[in-house]
Design an enzyme around this catalytic site. Structure first.
Site, short mmCIF file in Angstrom:
data_model
loop_
_atom_site.label_atom_id
_atom_site.label_comp_id
_atom_site.label_asym_id
_atom_site.label_seq_id
_atom_site.Cartn_x
_atom_site.Cartn_y
_atom_site.Cartn_z
N ASP A 216 14.16 34.22 -24.92
CA ASP A 216 13.26 33.25 -24.31
C ASP A 216 14.10 32.40 -23.35
O ASP A 216 15.34 32.48 -23.33
CB ASP A 216 12.52 32.41 -25.37
CG ASP A 216 11.22 31.82 -24.81
OD1 ASP A 216 11.05 31.80 -23.58
OD2 ASP A 216 10.38 31.35 -25.60
C1 BGC Z 1 8.15 30.31 -23.15
C2 BGC Z 1 7.85 31.79 -23.10
C3 BGC Z 1 7.63 32.21 -21.67
C4 BGC Z 1 8.86 31.84 -20.86
C5 BGC Z 1 8.78 32.26 -19.41
C6 BGC Z 1 9.25 29.91 -22.19
O1 BGC Z 1 9.38 28.53 -22.10
O2 BGC Z 1 8.51 29.96 -24.47
O3 BGC Z 1 6.73 32.08 -23.87
O4 BGC Z 1 7.39 33.58 -21.60
O5 BGC Z 1 9.03 30.44 -20.90
O6 BGC Z 1 7.86 31.54 -18.70
#
Ligand code: BGC
Length: 733
Positions: free
Chosen positions: A280
């Protein structure tokens, strides 16, 4: 010898687990050879580059692209943009390896569907597959190859804002929805111009943060992990999901983005996942903030050691991985394996042959009429009629005046919900617009906003009361703004924000019957509404066509058929509350020393699986194929469902079980099957479920899946709280 083993490994991989649609047979062998060739020509830095992902694109990024130091970008959007950036990677870098463009396509790309918690309320996996297919088509035409979805985290705490992105509290429903979404995004063939890679996230147990606070730690037993939080991942992997995202949270003290137990052993080993794993957003870098890694080198070593293949936004692999290989801390073979996993995805998508998209194609599919129609259909089927006293809904043909009231009645942006990708407020049909359109010239529609969603203003109450007084029905649209749900949107209160309840109270005082339409990304605690307001429609954040869909349901053009995928608490103090709880030694009674609250019942306001219809269904003839079965055998359970009302409708028949006595105490009820059927008035259908080791078993104290002899209760019913009941016996072998 070594070569042979590798070759055997690849064959097994191709046959069993490398299940990206389209990567089959000879073609796949060819792909492996092309990857071998690329790997043999890549420098260490170019290899690491494939594992590096950044958000957006700037001119500094162009140099890195030319040097092969970036493998993937997220948030670069639109056919023309992605083509422009792709051209640099493909035509100006030494090896011409195409970029993978990722985006959070969570519930639609430009045509926005209801939030995932809403579409889970449809209990209709075919519908879910269809809408994810549309989302994929629009995204792929815009140059997106990969969505960071589905989010399949089980969530039993509605304080956690990201409950909006998943399928709610139950592992069975969550697994069905996970597989349905993967099939929708990836389709039969991701090389087709209209599908994208799915990403199961957030691995793992991210939906269980202490106190419902986003990014907080998670502490779970291995049993709860395996029985509740892992099943949707198994279902998603089995459905062929190409990628998985590791999460932000600690799990029992170890960050999930460096967790060799949950990733290497369970995900890769037991579940057989061999696609690639992306971290993530900076979750590799956050290993340092957690106090798990001493510095960036340590963080890279630990995450990479857990086979987290790609570093989203952290820059940690970019800075450290090559040095770690040079220092022999990370074996180059492990690096090659990670790069291979990423390159396979690029080959599977056909990017080496077709790296660009046609901007005309993007224009042609964006907000296509059938997509918009599907959004309306999905929204109608996702709404849950919580209460309908005196048959207030559907609105009677004689209704000639309707007052539309409330801060969410005409607020287009909020209908889109969190993570609405390229969805635009100007595409949205609000509830007021939908009602005006449906009501037509014969019905007077008045409108008063009343107050704002989160503010405390009451000066609009008088206007709201005035329009309510003059109308035969007041439709009050309340709930949460889109930014109050989703990531980083935990709430300590589950009440309607601001003074919205007071607004409803004022409207209710007029004596005009009130229909409350709730738009939210989570279950809200609305006991006052449940007691005083005759009709409540849970509309969630319903997307682009939300207002039309609300009107469809209010006027009975669509008969509501949604059922709650999550329990609605009476107050935040009951949280976490879920139907599949364990039996206590002191179930709640009037006695003081029993498991209960002094100030609230233990039951939810509305149970999991609850949802009303404009018709009525009668359940009967519960039949078991046997009284007794041997452990390991199956039993069939059936019942008839009859539409006893006056209009056609759809019903979700739900099957629950309870293992009465076991070596590890089992939940008081567990969903093990459901089916949604459509019945005309007077029509009857038999619903049939088969229960076998998968449904009747559980993890024993040695974490072995077993079916233990003894009595099982079985229910077929219309919610987790009600149904027909019988029991059978499982004999020991
Ligand atoms: C979130 C993810 C997301 C990623 C990209 C993160 O802050 O937890 O779910 O896919 O950002 O946008």
């Amino acid at each position: 010898m070594r070569l042979c083993r590798e070759a055997r490994g690849w064959i097994t991989l191709l046959l069993l687990s490398w299940s990206l649609p389209g990567a089959a047979g000879a073609q796949a062998g060819n792909v492996e050879r092309r990857i071998d060739d690329l790997l043999s020509r890549m420098t260490l830095d170019e290899k690491v580059g494939q594992l590096v992902q950044y958000s957006g694109f700037s001119e500094d990024g162009a140099t890195a692209l030319r040097e092969g130091r970036i493998g993937s970008l997220l948030n670069v959007i639109g056919a023309e943009n992605t083509n422009r950036v792709q051209r640099i990677a493909v035509e100006e870098s030494r090896l011409g390896i195409p970029l993978l463009f990722g985006l959070d396509v969570i519930h639609g790309y430009r045509t926005i569907f209801p939030i995932p918690l809403a579409t889970a309320s449809s209990w209709d996996p075919a519908l879910v597959t269809a809408i994810e297919g549309i989302a994929a088509r629009e995204a792929r035409a815009a140059g997106i190859h990969w969505t960071f979805a589905p989010m399949i985290d089980i969530a039993r705490d509605p304080r956690w804002g990201r409950i909006a992105e998943g399928a709610g509290e139950d592992p069975y429903l969550g697994s069905v929805m996970a597989a349905a979404r993967v099939r929708g995004f990836q389709g039969g063939d991701v090389t087709a111009p209209d599908h994208i890679l799915a990403c199961l996230k957030h691995y793992v147990a991210y939906g269980a943060p202490v106190a419902g606070r986003d990014y907080n730690s998670v502490d779970l037993s291995e049993r709860t992990l395996r029985e509740i939080y892992l099943p949707p991942y198994k279902a998603g992997v089995d459905a062929g999901a190409a990628t998985v995202m590791s999460a932000f949270n600690l799990l029992n003290g170890v960050p999930t983005s460096a967790n060799t137990f949950t990733i290497n052993r369970i995900l890769r080993g037991e579940l057989g996942f061999d696609g690639f794993i992306v971290s993530d957003w900076n979750s590799v870098g956050e290993l340092i903030a957690h106090g798990y890694a001493a510095d960036t080198g340590d963080a890279a070593r630990l995450a990479f050691g857990a086979t987290v293949d790609m570093d989203m936004m952290g820059g940690i692999y970019a800075a450290q991985l090559a040095d770690l290989v040079r220092a022999n801390v990370v074996p180059e073979a492990a690096l090659d394996a990670a790069v291979r996993r990423v390159l396979r995805a690029k080959f599977a998508l056909g990017l080496f042959d077709h790296p660009y998209v046609d901007p005309e194609g993007e224009r042609a599919v964006t907000l296509r009429d059938d997509h918009v129609a599907a959004a309306r259909d999905a929204a109608g089927k996702s709404m849950v009629l919580l209460k309908n006293e005196g048959g207030l809904l559907p609105l009677a043909a004689g209704v000639r005046s309707v007052a539309v009231i409330g801060p969410l009645a005409d607020n287009p942006g909020d209908l889109l919900g969190s993570w609405h990708a390229m969805g635009r407020p100007e595409d949205v049909v609000t509830v007021l617009a939908g009602i005006r359109r449906r009501a037509g010239p014969a019905v007077t529609v008045t409108y008063a906003q009343g107050t704002t969603v989160t503010g405390g203003e009451q000066d609009g109450f008088a206007g709201a009361v005035e329009v309510a007084r003059a109308a035969q029905v007041a439709i009050v649209v309340v709930g949460e703004r889109e930014f109050e749900t989703g990531e980083a949107a935990s709430r300590a209160s589950l009440d309607l924000p601001g003074v919205q309840q007071q607004l409803i109270e004022a409207v209710h005082e007029t004596g005009t019957p009130v229909v409350a339409v709730i738009m939210s990304g989570r279950p809200l605690a609305v006991p006052w509404l449940a007691e005083h307001v005759p009709a409540i429609l849970q509309a969630w954040h319903p997307g682009t066509q939300g207002g039309n869909a609300v009107a469809d349901v209010l006027w009975g053009d669509v008969n509501p058929s949604g059922k709650l995928p999550v329990s609605f608490p009476r107050a935040v103090g009951q949280v976490p509350i879920y139907y599949a709880s364990d039996a206590t030694g002191r179930p709640a009674t009037a006695e003081k020393f029993t498991s209960k609250y002094l100030d609230l019942p233990t039951t939810p306001l509305y149970p999991f699986g609850h949802g009303l219809s404009y018709t009525t269904f009668a359940y009967g003839d519960l039949v078991l194929s046997a009284d007794t079965i041997a452990a390991g055998d199956t039993i069939t359970v059936s019942a008839t469902v009859t539409n006893t009302g006056k209009v056609a409708g759809a019903e979700v028949a739900q099957l629950y079980i309870r293992d009465r006595v076991a070596s590890v105490v089992r939940p008081v009820k567990e969903l093990e099957g459901f089916t949604k059927i459509s019945l005309k008035p007077g029509e009857q259908q038999t619903v049939r479920f088969t229960l076998g080791p998968r449904e009747l078993g559980f993890y024993n104290r040695d974490m072995q899946w077993v079916v233990e002899p003894g009595v099982f209760t079985v229910w077929i019913g219309w919610s987790s709280a009600e149904g027909l009941e019988d029991s059978f016996v499982v004999r020991g072998n």
